[in-house]
Design a protein around this motif. Structure first.
Motif, short mmCIF file in Angstrom:
data_model
loop_
_atom_site.label_atom_id
_atom_site.label_comp_id
_atom_site.label_asym_id
_atom_site.label_seq_id
_atom_site.Cartn_x
_atom_site.Cartn_y
_atom_site.Cartn_z
N SER A 293 0.70 -1.13 -0.07
CA SER A 293 -0.26 0.10 -0.03
C SER A 293 0.95 1.14 0.00
CB SER A 293 -0.95 -0.13 1.33
OG SER A 293 -0.24 -0.13 2.37
N ALA A 294 0.20 2.26 -0.56
CA ALA A 294 1.01 3.59 -0.72
C ALA A 294 0.83 4.27 0.59
CB ALA A 294 0.61 4.49 -2.07
N GLN A 295 2.07 4.65 1.03
CA GLN A 295 1.93 5.48 2.37
C GLN A 295 1.96 6.96 2.40
OE1 GLN A 295 4.97 5.48 5.71
NE2 GLN A 295 3.70 4.46 6.93
N ILE A 296 1.13 7.61 2.94
CA ILE A 296 1.08 9.21 2.74
C ILE A 296 0.91 9.59 4.21
CG2 ILE A 296 -0.21 11.06 1.71
CD1 ILE A 296 -1.18 8.99 -0.30
N ARG A 297 1.86 10.64 4.40
CA ARG A 297 1.47 11.26 5.82
C ARG A 297 0.63 12.15 5.85
NH1 ARG A 297 7.59 10.03 8.41
NH2 ARG A 297 7.80 7.98 8.06
N VAL A 298 -0.09 12.53 6.59
CA VAL A 298 -0.93 13.78 6.72
C VAL A 298 -0.76 14.65 7.78
CG1 VAL A 298 -3.44 14.45 6.41
CG2 VAL A 298 -2.57 12.29 5.58
N THR A 299 -0.45 15.85 7.81
CA THR A 299 -0.11 16.67 8.98
C THR A 299 -1.29 17.93 8.72
OG1 THR A 299 2.09 16.33 9.22
CG2 THR A 299 1.20 18.07 10.39
N ALA A 300 -2.28 17.81 9.73
CA ALA A 300 -3.31 18.90 9.70
C ALA A 300 -2.79 19.98 10.46
CB ALA A 300 -4.69 18.41 10.17
N GLN A 301 -3.24 21.07 10.03
CA GLN A 301 -3.16 22.23 10.90
C GLN A 301 -4.23 23.38 10.65
OE1 GLN A 301 0.18 23.71 7.78
NE2 GLN A 301 -0.64 25.71 8.68
#
Lengths: 228, 637, 285, 220
Positions: free
Chosen positions: C122-130
């Protein structure tokens, strides 16, 4: 104990109670339904018992299957199953109770026992008893402090400390706060409420360890794709 | 009835009362002077009315806030000149800002949940009628009772003040989730304070307000429990109490155990805000220019646990008294005993107990352990069982009755209908999987507004119309009451059923405007429809206020028992004398809902009416006689 | 009065049921592998809910219709009954069985999403919300994430997630405000927030998860339809909460692979182009 | 309705749940105090659980208390409280014998125990704040060096929990003082109720002491 109940009503006076199974004749409106359900009564309660047994089995399974039983998750799942089992046991237990097959201890006061303030005040326990309790508390405290002095490993220490503290608390509540000399019904009201509520707070802990493992500030918190 | 045994054995033999406990802590004579009589009164009846008036003020504020919210959602960016006068900062030029909208949301939620849904049914009706219905002359701790009210009042003032301090009202929502509520000031979120304004900001006042409220509520709760257990008059066994008393009892237990947890959480959050501690704030956060190095190690999820540990029982604190009133009113006007009294009591306790086991269903998606979520989900659905029992029993109570459609009855029927409508969707929301899409949408709003908001309010309306004659000695206008009922009942359905479909489409809650999202365009007509329904429904509520205050002075005089009801409050005058029964100590002979008893002269038998066989036994024992063993012999001193 | 109320309750019941049955306002089409299971479970639940609701309301109406006092003889009294234990037992068991089994059924999708790790490949994507913006962090062509450090966060220089440019693997990392994923390939999102709690939500995904400050929460799903969808924040995060919007782009394999291999600057341009190219909604493929 | 059912009624007629009496056989004030204790116990439980939560979710937690003086000191404080609990129970006993003079003497001794605890505890706070530099929002530099991964929560937890407990002790001392002052006019129940409160304060310390102090003893 018949919790929050009095047989005066149970016997079917004009109180707002359900008719007991023996005196259902009053229910003219539901005659057909009653006939229909008369036979199913036992069956349904049997079904309840089956459900309860099933949930107990699930609880046992959950306890047996989990490698580390003393994880809060597994404890919680077991507790939930047991509670559901308890829920399903209510109806059969009520039936047994109604038919007089299940007796519960009564907490009536003996006739003529003095009430609160007038007359001689009932005060149990002597100086000797309280000195003994105090001595016990002191000994337990010394054991606790000794554990700290000898640097016992943290988790063993935590377990022993909590255990000893519970004993100390019980001593204080029972003797100093005189709960031991109060009526059983008061004990059975206060203690379970507190125990249940405080145990419920323990459900927080799966999340605290989970938080620890998911901390962003921790190195290696996320497995990188190639690491998997 | 024919085989009825003599009842006087039920009463303890006089000998047992020779040493009657003289803990007459509640003993006090009728007050003189305006202040002691109406302001700092220790009379539970005055305090009850004070609570009711406080709730009526709070509900007015809360309702107007909701109208403002709908106006902003439906016509965003419109200037409302009136608003600028009231809120020169929040609505500059009369246009509501998004932060103003959020403070409306927060204030509406807090106001309604704490100062209406907790205050009116428990503090108001409970205070007034719990002692009377069990035959006591006052609460166990009258002074504490007075303190509870005035502490609540201080909390109310603090909350109102929160809206007007510099920087605007609190914007954290009624759940006050950290880290927004903890470090919002450092992130320049309006209403959250700033470095210059550490103390007097909306969010701090909000915390102070609910902390004060917690203290008041738990003091009130222990007063209720003590009164109910210790001060029931002779013959008033627990299973002869009206269901209203059961509901106040259960509610008090919940309040006693839930509020202290919120208090602890509030203290921690307050320290996080003012002393820079980090209970709920983890490390490594940034405001875009610097790392907030002063915080490290906390967890926002801890707050959610503590909050919802209180928050879920709170839902039942709001709704249970409504259930009690509804059962009471339904039975009275169906002229029929409550169907399955004992089952009703067990169901009520089951709801209260299970209410403590399910708080996690508010947190499925909050980062809580998914295993825990699963267990919470199953437990949540089991709450449906006692709720269903109650619904069935209400309908069963109507079955075969002779229903009198008075105003209180209409509202009680409305309660049943709304409770079902709002409650069933809990089956959807309680499932972990389905919550994936439904969480934090209007579906949730529809669910809880129907069940704990409007249904509870209908319970209060039923209670008000039902007990008004007892409280003020005059009837409320039935005609106006019925005119009030119809737009209210139709209106709340028109408002909250559409909320569900908005949620299914995916409308998120707490949005100041929906203009940004294309997929919500399809809902525009529904949003408009709801707003119109809100305005009509809210307008209709003024009929109630008018009716209430008009009837206090101009209503038709009510007799002692205008509804032909059976419970103890109807066996005293309207309004009751200072000590409730004029020095009489009542004896209770039967259960609370003896309607349509075959062979009885009337279709109702009061709880105090002795059976025919015992007419010669004096039914009412004068106060001061040697068998007044109910802790009420204060008058002989 | 009683009959009028009964009629109103029935009409209201019909209107409510119509609102749900009509279909004018319903879920957007599902685009994930777990979507159909979700929809099925929702449908079952809503049918149970609807039946319970309708039965109770109609029953209530019948009581009001039949038992009004003005419709009965002058001195006739109500039925004197305190209820029936058997009926209580019956409906307790019936509702318990229905609700508990529904509750157990309702766990399936949840278990599928949360009790398993993201599938291999699976493709890993990091999400950082602000506040009030989404940052999606892609590993770039080397499939390695650079190090991030909150101390390096500087909004002024558009380094929203504190990416350390000098760390290994960081050179080709891309941080964009739009989430683009490849169709039919599992995606793993590693969610975190840098200030307050946010919640990622795409209605078409039937998926939502809070982003908790201080925690890395890993979730996964598999999109099965291409297209462009709106992405919203579902947890109150401050005054501009309602504007914290982004898009989810589900791209065909070739388009995604081509874009993922591009260096950062071109990656961003390509994404802007793709955003313009796709209309809102799913595209049949 | 049957006669045997009625016979059952009579056996429990004097029962407590029938109204007109105190079902638990305790008066209003005592029942009220027990309920307050239950409620207050929930507050302290929530705080202690919160403390345990943040501690369990941290990589590292400071263990700064040296056996001497901190633990020895706090042990003495524990002894003070335990002894005062004992004197309180003697006061209640004296009051039950209607020996008001003795009751007052025992209560005074109890207050002395409580005051000693307060003084020692305040000294302990002063020591931690002044000599170590412990703050609610940060760790002293020395500790931060020793436990680099520890969050700054030690002081927050320490001051919040012991502070709230200290507040309870202070209230208790004032409450007891009032009872001692009015001993001739108050009922036995009032003395007993104040005793309940005092024992509860002691009981809370039985958990605060091990969890806050003994679990943070410096590993020599």
């Amino acid at each position: 104990m018949r919790p929050f109940d009095q047989p005066v009503v149970e016997a079917g006076r004009v109180g707002g109670e359900l008719p007991s199974s023996g005196s259902g004749g009053r229910l003219r409106a539901f005659a057909p339904l009653r006939r229909l359900t008369a036979d199913t009564d036992l069956l349904l309660n049997g079904l309840c018992v089956l459900f309860a047994v099933g949930f107990i089995a699930l609880a046992v399974r959950s306890a047996a299957m989990s490698g580390a039983f003393i994880s809060t998750d597994s404890l919680f799942m077991t507790a939930v199953c047991l509670m559901l089992a308890g829920v399903f046991m209510v109806s059969p237990a009520l039936m047994l109770w109604e038919r007089g097959l299940l007796k519960m201890p009564s907490f009536a006061i003996p006739e003529g026992e003095a009430l609160i303030d007038e007359g001689p005040i009932h005060f149990e326990g002597s100086m000797r008893l309280f000195l003994n309790v105090l001595g016990g508390l002191l000994v337990l405290t010394v054991i606790e402090v000794a554990l700290a002095y000898f640097q016992v490993p943290l988790y063993i220490m935590l377990t022993i400390l909590i255990g000893l503290s519970l004993i100390k608390a019980a001593l204080i509540v029972a003797y100093f706060m005189h709960l031991r000399f109060e009526r059983m019904s008061l004990v059975l009201t206060l203690i379970p409420i507190l125990v249940v509520c405080i145990c419920l707070l323990f459900i927080f802990f799966p999340d605290s360890t989970r938080s620890l493992n998911l901390r962003t500030t921790r190195a290696g918190a996320v497995a990188t794709p190639e690491a998997r | 009835m024919a085989e009825a045994e003599t009842i006087h054995d039920v009463i303890q033999p006089a000998a047992a009362h020779a040493h009657a406990p003289s803990v007459a802590a509640h003993h006090h004579g009728p007050p003189t002077g305006f202040i002691r009589k109406y302001i700092f009164s220790v009379d539970h009846k005055v305090i009850g009315i004070q609570y009711l008036l406080l709730a009526m003020a709070a509900v007015l504020v809360g309702m107007l806030l909701s109208v403002l919210m709908r106006m902003n959602l439906t016509w965003p960016g419109t200037a409302w000149p009136l608003l600028e006068i009231l809120f020169p900062i929040g609505a500059k030029g009369g246009v509501m800002t998004p932060e103003f909208y959020l403070s409306l949301v927060t204030m509406h939620g807090t106001m309604m949940v704490f100062f209406v849904l907790t205050t009116a049914p428990q503090g108001g009706f409970g205070n007034y009628f719990l002692p009377i219905q069990i035959g006591a002359e006052d609460m166990a701790f009258p002074t504490l009772n007075m303190l509870s009210f005035w502490v609540t009042f201080v909390g109310f003032v603090a909350l109102i003040a929160a809206a007007f301090v510099e920087g605007g009202g609190p914007t954290g929502g009624w759940t006050g989730y950290p880290t927004l509520s903890a470090i919002g000031g450092k992130l320049n979120v309006p209403g959250m304070g700033s470095a210059q304004n550490l103390w007097w900001n909306g969010q701090n006042l909000w915390i102070i307000s609910i902390a004060i409220f917690c203290v008041a509520s738990l003091l009130g709760a222990l007063n209720f429990i003590t009164t109910l257990l210790n001060m029931r008059t002779r013959g008033m066994s627990l299973m002869r109490m009206p269901l209203t008393c059961w509901s106040w009892f259960t509610t008090a237990i919940l309040a006693l155990l839930a509020f202290p947890v919120l208090l602890a959480a509030g203290v921690l959050l307050f320290l996080d805000r003012t002393a820079d501690t980090s209970f709920f704030v983890p490390g490594g956060l940034s405001d875009g220019t610097r790392v907030l190095t002063e915080h490290n190690g906390g967890s926002p999820i801890l707050w959610q646990h503590l909050f919802w540990f209180f928050g879920h029982p709170e839902v039942y604190i709001a709704i249970l008294p409504g259930m009690g009133v509804t059962s009471h009113v339904l039975s009275t006007f169906a002229r029929k005993p409550v169907f399955g009294y004992r089952a009703m009591v067990f169901a009520m306790f089951a709801i209260g107990l299970l209410g403590f086991f399910v708080w996690g269903h508010h947190m499925f998606l909050s980062g809580m352990s998914p295993y825990t979520g699963m267990a919470f989900s199953v437990l949540t659905l089991t709450i449906g069982v006692p709720s269903a029992i109650k619904t069935f029993n209400w309908i069963g109570t109507l079955w075969g009755g002779r229903i009198r459609f008075t105003t209180p009855m209409l509202f009680a029927i409305g309660f049943v209908s709304l409770f079902v409508a709002g409650g069933v969707t809990g089956i959807v929301l309680g499932q972990t999987s389905l919550d994936l899409s439904m969480h934090d949408t209007y579906f949730v709003l529809g669910h809880f507004h129907l069940v704990m908001g409007v249904a509870a309010i209908f319970g209060m309306f039923a209670g008000t119309y039902f007990w008004f004659p007892k409280m003020f000695g005059r009837m409320m206008s039935e005609r106006l009451g019925k005119i009030h009922f119809w737009p209210t009942f139709i209106g709340v359905y028109a408002i909250f059923i559409p909320f569900h479909i908005m949620g299914i489409v995916g409308m998120p809650r707490r949005y100041a405007s929906f203009e940004e999202y294309e997929f919500l365009r399809v809902l525009d007509p529904v949003v408009l429809f709801v707003t119109i329904a809100v305005i009509i429904t809210v307008a209709a509520q003024f009929l109630f206020w008018y009716n209430f205050f008009w009837s206090i002075w101009k209503g038709e005089p009510a007799g002692d028992n205008p509804w032909e009801a059976t419970t103890l409050e109807w066996s005293t005058s309207s309004p009751p004398p200072h000590d409730n029964f004029g020095g009489r100590v009542l004896t209770v002979y039967r259960g609370p809902y003896e309607f349509a008893v075959p062979g009885a002269p009337d279709d109702y038998v009061m709880q105090t009416t002795p059976d025919a066989a015992e007419e010669n036994q004096s039914p009412l024992v004068q106060g001061g006689s040697e068998i007044s063993g109910n802790g009420h012999n204060g008058h002989k001193h | 009065m009683g009959r009028a109320l009964a009629v109103f309750i029935w009409v209201m019941t019909l209107a409510t049921v119509w609102m749900f049955v009509d279909g004018r306002w319903w879920f957007p089409e599902s685009i994930t592998a777990h979507g159909p299971a979700y929809d099925r479970q929702f449908l079952i639940s809503i049918i149970v809910v609807g039946l319970t609701f309708a039965a109770a309301q109609i029953g209530l109406g019948v009581m009001l219709w039949r038992y009004g006092s003005s419709r009965r003889g002058g001195n006739e009294r109500a039925v004197y009954s305190h209820g029936s234990n058997r009926l209580e037992v019956v409906w307790t068991i019936v509702t318990a069985v229905i609700f508990v089994s529904l509750g157990l059924m309702g766990q399936r999708v949840w278990a599928q999403l949360h009790f398993n790790n993201a599938p291999a490949g699976s493709a890993q994507i990091r999400v950082t919300a602000q506040q009030f913006q989404w940052n999606f962090h892609y590993p770039g062509a080397d499939n390695k994430f650079g190090r991030t450090d909150p101390a390096k966060i500087a909004d002024a220089s558009a380094n929203f997630i504190g990416l350390d440019e000098d760390s290994p693997g960081a050179k080709d990392d891309v941080v964009v405000p739009t989430l683009a994923v490849q169709v039919d390939r599992p995606v793993e999102l590693v969610l975190s927030a840098r200030d307050v709690t946010h919640s990622i939500w795409v209605p078409e995904l039937r998926f939502k998860q809070d982003l908790v400050p201080g925690l890395n929460i890993s979730v996964h799903f598999t999109p099965v339809k291409t297209g462009k969808f709106e992405l919203a924040c579902a947890e109150l995060c401050g005054q501009l909460h309602y504007k914290m919007k982004s898009y989810l782009l589900v791209l065909p394999e070739n388009e995604y692979r081509e874009m993922a291999a591009l260096p950062p600057a071109q990656f961003k341009t390509r994404m802007t182009e793709l955003l313009k190219k796709y209309p809102l909604g799913s595209v049949p493929h | 309705m049957s006669t045997e059912a009625h016979a059952v009624d009579q056996s429990t007629l004097a029962a407590d749940w029938g109204g007109g009496t105190f079902p638990y056989h305790v008066g209003h004030k005592k029942l009220g105090m027990w309920l307050f204790i239950v409620s207050d116990a929930m507050t302290f439980s929530a705080l202690l659980i919160g403390y345990s939560y943040v501690r369990a979710s941290s990589d590292e937690w400071p263990a700064p208390f040296h056996f001497y003086p901190s633990v020895v000191f706090s042990t003495v404080m524990t002894l003070c409280l335990l002894a005062s609990s004992f004197t309180m129970v003697m006061a209640v006993g004296a009051s039950a014998r209607r020996d008001k003079r003795a009751a007052r003497r025992w209560i005074m001794l109890t207050m002395l125990g409580g005051l000693t605890f307060l003084v020692l505890h305040l000294y302990e706070w002063y020591h931690l704040i002044h000599d170590y530099g412990l703050k609610p929002f940060s760790l002293p530099a020395e500790w931060a060096r020793e436990w680099p991964n520890a969050p700054p929560l030690f002081g927050a937890c320490f001051f919040t929990i012991t502070g709230l407990h200290m507040f309870h002790v202070l209230t208790g001392v004032i409450y007891l003082g009032w009872i001692a002052f009015k001993i001739r006019r108050v009922r036995h129940e009032d003395v007993e109720v104040s005793g309940l409160y005092w024992h509860f304060v002691d009981l809370v310390w039985m958990f605060v002491f091990p969890l806050i102090y003994l679990m943070s003893v410096y590993a020599e």
